[in-house]
Design an enzyme around this catalytic site. Structure first.
Site, PDB file in Angstrom:
ATOM      1  N   ARG A  55       2.072  -5.574 -14.975  1.00 54.01           N
ATOM      2  CA  ARG A  55       2.538  -5.233 -13.690  1.00 54.01           C
ATOM      3  C   ARG A  55       3.387  -6.425 -13.188  1.00 54.01           C
ATOM      4  O   ARG A  55       4.420  -6.074 -12.573  1.00 54.01           O
ATOM      5  CB  ARG A  55       1.590  -4.810 -12.769  1.00 54.01           C
ATOM      6  CG  ARG A  55       2.303  -4.140 -11.506  1.00 54.01           C
ATOM      7  CD  ARG A  55       1.097  -3.482 -10.613  1.00 54.01           C
ATOM      8  NE  ARG A  55       0.348  -4.648  -9.857  1.00 54.01           N
ATOM      9  CZ  ARG A  55      -0.868  -4.191  -9.299  1.00 54.01           C
ATOM     10  NH1 ARG A  55      -1.220  -3.038  -9.333  1.00 54.01           N
ATOM     11  NH2 ARG A  55      -1.558  -5.464  -8.738  1.00 54.01           N
TER      12      ARG A  55
ATOM     13  N   LYS B  81      -5.987   2.553  -8.946  1.00 54.93           N
ATOM     14  CA  LYS B  81      -6.322   3.362  -7.496  1.00 54.93           C
ATOM     15  C   LYS B  81      -5.303   4.082  -6.961  1.00 54.93           C
ATOM     16  O   LYS B  81      -5.202   5.062  -6.594  1.00 54.93           O
ATOM     17  CB  LYS B  81      -6.922   2.437  -6.549  1.00 54.93           C
ATOM     18  CG  LYS B  81      -8.183   1.583  -7.089  1.00 54.93           C
ATOM     19  CD  LYS B  81      -8.722   0.760  -5.691  1.00 54.93           C
ATOM     20  CE  LYS B  81      -7.922  -0.410  -5.236  1.00 54.93           C
ATOM     21  NZ  LYS B  81      -7.604  -1.602  -6.361  1.00 54.93           N
TER      22      LYS B  81
ATOM     23  N   ARG C 128       5.266  -8.338  -8.055  1.00 58.24           N
ATOM     24  CA  ARG C 128       4.424  -8.510  -6.788  1.00 58.24           C
ATOM     25  C   ARG C 128       3.681 -10.013  -6.525  1.00 58.24           C
ATOM     26  O   ARG C 128       3.498 -10.605  -7.686  1.00 58.24           O
ATOM     27  CB  ARG C 128       3.112  -7.758  -6.949  1.00 58.24           C
ATOM     28  CG  ARG C 128       3.116  -6.485  -5.868  1.00 58.24           C
ATOM     29  CD  ARG C 128       1.938  -5.584  -5.981  1.00 58.24           C
ATOM     30  NE  ARG C 128       0.790  -6.155  -5.918  1.00 58.24           N
ATOM     31  CZ  ARG C 128      -0.254  -5.477  -5.623  1.00 58.24           C
ATOM     32  NH1 ARG C 128      -0.291  -4.317  -5.906  1.00 58.24           N
ATOM     33  NH2 ARG C 128      -1.520  -5.913  -5.269  1.00 58.24           N
TER      34      ARG C 128
ATOM     35  N   ARG D 240      -8.567 -12.319  -6.778  1.00 60.57           N
ATOM     36  CA  ARG D 240      -8.722 -10.930  -6.464  1.00 60.57           C
ATOM     37  C   ARG D 240      -9.760 -10.134  -7.127  1.00 60.57           C
ATOM     38  O   ARG D 240     -10.797  -9.522  -6.537  1.00 60.57           O
ATOM     39  CB  ARG D 240      -7.470 -10.085  -6.566  1.00 60.57           C
ATOM     40  CG  ARG D 240      -6.547 -10.654  -5.432  1.00 60.57           C
ATOM     41  CD  ARG D 240      -4.947 -10.239  -5.844  1.00 60.57           C
ATOM     42  NE  ARG D 240      -4.707  -8.877  -6.020  1.00 60.57           N
ATOM     43  CZ  ARG D 240      -3.776  -8.536  -7.179  1.00 60.57           C
ATOM     44  NH1 ARG D 240      -3.221  -9.349  -7.699  1.00 60.57           N
ATOM     45  NH2 ARG D 240      -3.675  -7.240  -7.454  1.00 60.57           N
TER      46      ARG D 240
ATOM     47  N   ARG E 122     -13.038  -2.260   1.879  1.00 61.31           N
ATOM     48  CA  ARG E 122     -13.388  -3.227   1.034  1.00 61.31           C
ATOM     49  C   ARG E 122     -14.479  -4.181   1.507  1.00 61.31           C
ATOM     50  O   ARG E 122     -14.761  -5.162   0.627  1.00 61.31           O
ATOM     51  CB  ARG E 122     -12.172  -4.326   0.898  1.00 61.31           C
ATOM     52  CG  ARG E 122     -11.105  -3.580   0.213  1.00 61.31           C
ATOM     53  CD  ARG E 122     -10.085  -4.452  -0.242  1.00 61.31           C
ATOM     54  NE  ARG E 122      -8.927  -3.765  -0.596  1.00 61.31           N
ATOM     55  CZ  ARG E 122      -8.047  -3.823  -1.567  1.00 61.31           C
ATOM     56  NH1 ARG E 122      -8.194  -4.855  -2.415  1.00 61.31           N
ATOM     57  NH2 ARG E 122      -6.994  -2.956  -1.633  1.00 61.31           N
TER      58      ARG E 122
HETATM   59  P1  ADP Z   1      -5.220  -4.652  -5.361  1.00 64.66           P
HETATM   60  O1  ADP Z   1      -6.345  -3.613  -5.248  1.00 64.66           O
HETATM   61  O2  ADP Z   1      -4.468  -4.614  -6.995  1.00 64.66           O
HETATM   62  O3  ADP Z   1      -5.687  -6.018  -5.098  1.00 64.66           O
HETATM   63  P2  ADP Z   1      -3.786  -3.675  -2.939  1.00 64.66           P
HETATM   64  O4  ADP Z   1      -2.259  -3.255  -3.020  1.00 64.66           O
HETATM   65  O5  ADP Z   1      -4.964  -2.498  -2.615  1.00 64.66           O
HETATM   66  O6  ADP Z   1      -4.126  -4.522  -4.510  1.00 64.66           O
HETATM   67  O7  ADP Z   1      -3.837  -4.848  -1.883  1.00 64.66           O
HETATM   68  C1  ADP Z   1      -3.175  -5.987  -2.028  1.00 64.66           C
HETATM   69  C2  ADP Z   1      -3.688  -7.199  -0.852  1.00 64.66           C
HETATM   70  O8  ADP Z   1      -3.685  -6.429   0.436  1.00 64.66           O
HETATM   71  C3  ADP Z   1      -5.147  -7.536  -0.780  1.00 64.66           C
HETATM   72  O9  ADP Z   1      -5.431  -8.583  -2.036  1.00 64.66           O
HETATM   73  C4  ADP Z   1      -5.412  -7.929   0.428  1.00 64.66           C
HETATM   74  O10 ADP Z   1      -4.962  -9.096   0.509  1.00 64.66           O
HETATM   75  C5  ADP Z   1      -4.751  -7.009   1.231  1.00 64.66           C
HETATM   76  N1  ADP Z   1      -5.671  -5.831   1.648  1.00 64.66           N
HETATM   77  C6  ADP Z   1      -5.505  -4.642   1.349  1.00 64.66           C
HETATM   78  N2  ADP Z   1      -6.369  -3.618   1.658  1.00 64.66           N
HETATM   79  C7  ADP Z   1      -7.087  -4.409   2.374  1.00 64.66           C
HETATM   80  C8  ADP Z   1      -8.430  -4.285   3.033  1.00 64.66           C
HETATM   81  N3  ADP Z   1      -9.084  -3.049   3.244  1.00 64.66           N
HETATM   82  N4  ADP Z   1      -9.178  -5.229   3.689  1.00 64.66           N
HETATM   83  C9  ADP Z   1      -8.491  -6.437   3.601  1.00 64.66           C
HETATM   84  N5  ADP Z   1      -7.331  -6.758   2.858  1.00 64.66           N
HETATM   85  C10 ADP Z   1      -6.557  -5.717   2.229  1.00 64.66           C
END
Ligand code: ADP
Length: 190
Positions: free
Chosen positions: A128, A14, A134, A145, A89
């Site tokens: 990654r 993404k 991370r 996740r 989400r």
């Molecule tokens: P990925 O899609 O690889 O899980 P992201 O970098 O998009 O990673 O998100 C990392 C973390 O940030 C998520 O696991 C969550 O804890 C938090 N997060 C990101 N976007 C949202 C969202 N829209 N709502 C709730 N938590 C979020």
């Protein structure tokens, strides 16, 4: 004045594709995960709240996430539109985004959903983990996740499909190959 969403499970690419679209269209790319990570690194109060959720692979509460996104979209670089990576989400976030777009006069142009097989996702996330380190790229947290995406976020695609906004794309292959598919799909929906 348009908003494009990039959706897909963790590891589906993404962030890479959001950056590519933003550069091609001259609009802002907004990653809620990146914003949360910046707050964690800067040790802000928001970072303190977000950290425990992120490290467990859980979603940060809707109220916190939605307020943060509203503030971000208010910034001048979003005036001509923006690409969202990692939002919405949850069903509450879908509603909040609808309200935000209505209030700011932006139109939802397309929702791009990247499909990648689970084994490929896990491979990418493990790779990654080795390069980026991370905190949430450990085996248990990756599993959580992916599970949360399947339970809470994947069902949201049906809503966008019913609005005729959804474009499902094959997210396998190199970032450039996927970017080409995304660009073609967006050209059709221009
Ligand atoms: P990925 O899609 O690889 O899980 P992201 O970098 O998009 O990673 O998100 C990392 C973390 O940030 C998520 O696991 C969550 O804890 C938090 N997060 C990101 N976007 C949202 C969202 N829209 N709502 C709730 N938590 C979020």
């Amino acid at each position: 004045m348009t908003c494009i969403l990039i959706m897909g499970p963790p590891g589906s690419g993404k962030g890479t594709q959001a950056g590519d679209i933003a550069a091609r269209h001259g609009v802002a790319a907004i990653s809620t995960g990146d914003i949360f990570r910046a707050h964690v690194d800067a040790d802000t109060p928001l970072g303190h709240t977000a950290r425990e959720y992120m490290e467990a692979g859980e979603y940060v509460p809707d109220s916190v996430t939605i307020d943060m996104l509203r503030d971000r979209v208010d910034r001048p670089d979003c005036e001509h539109g923006f690409v969202l990576d990692g939002f919405p989400r949850t069903i509450a976030q879908v509603g909040a985004l609808d309200e935000l777009l209505a209030a700011t006069g932006h139109e939802l142009r397309a929702v791009i959903a990247l499909d990648v097989e689970r084994s490929e996702l896990v491979d990418r996330l493990v790779r990654r983990a080795a390069t980026e380190g991370r905190a949430d790229d450990t085996e248990d947290v990756i599993r959580r996740r992916l599970e949360l995406y399947a339970d809470e976020t994947d069902p949201l695609l049906a809503e966008y499909e019913s609005r005729d906004a959804l474009v499902r794309l094959d997210g396998s292959g190199t970032p450039a190959e996927v970017a080409e598919r995304v660009a073609e799909a967006l050209a059709v929906r221009a």
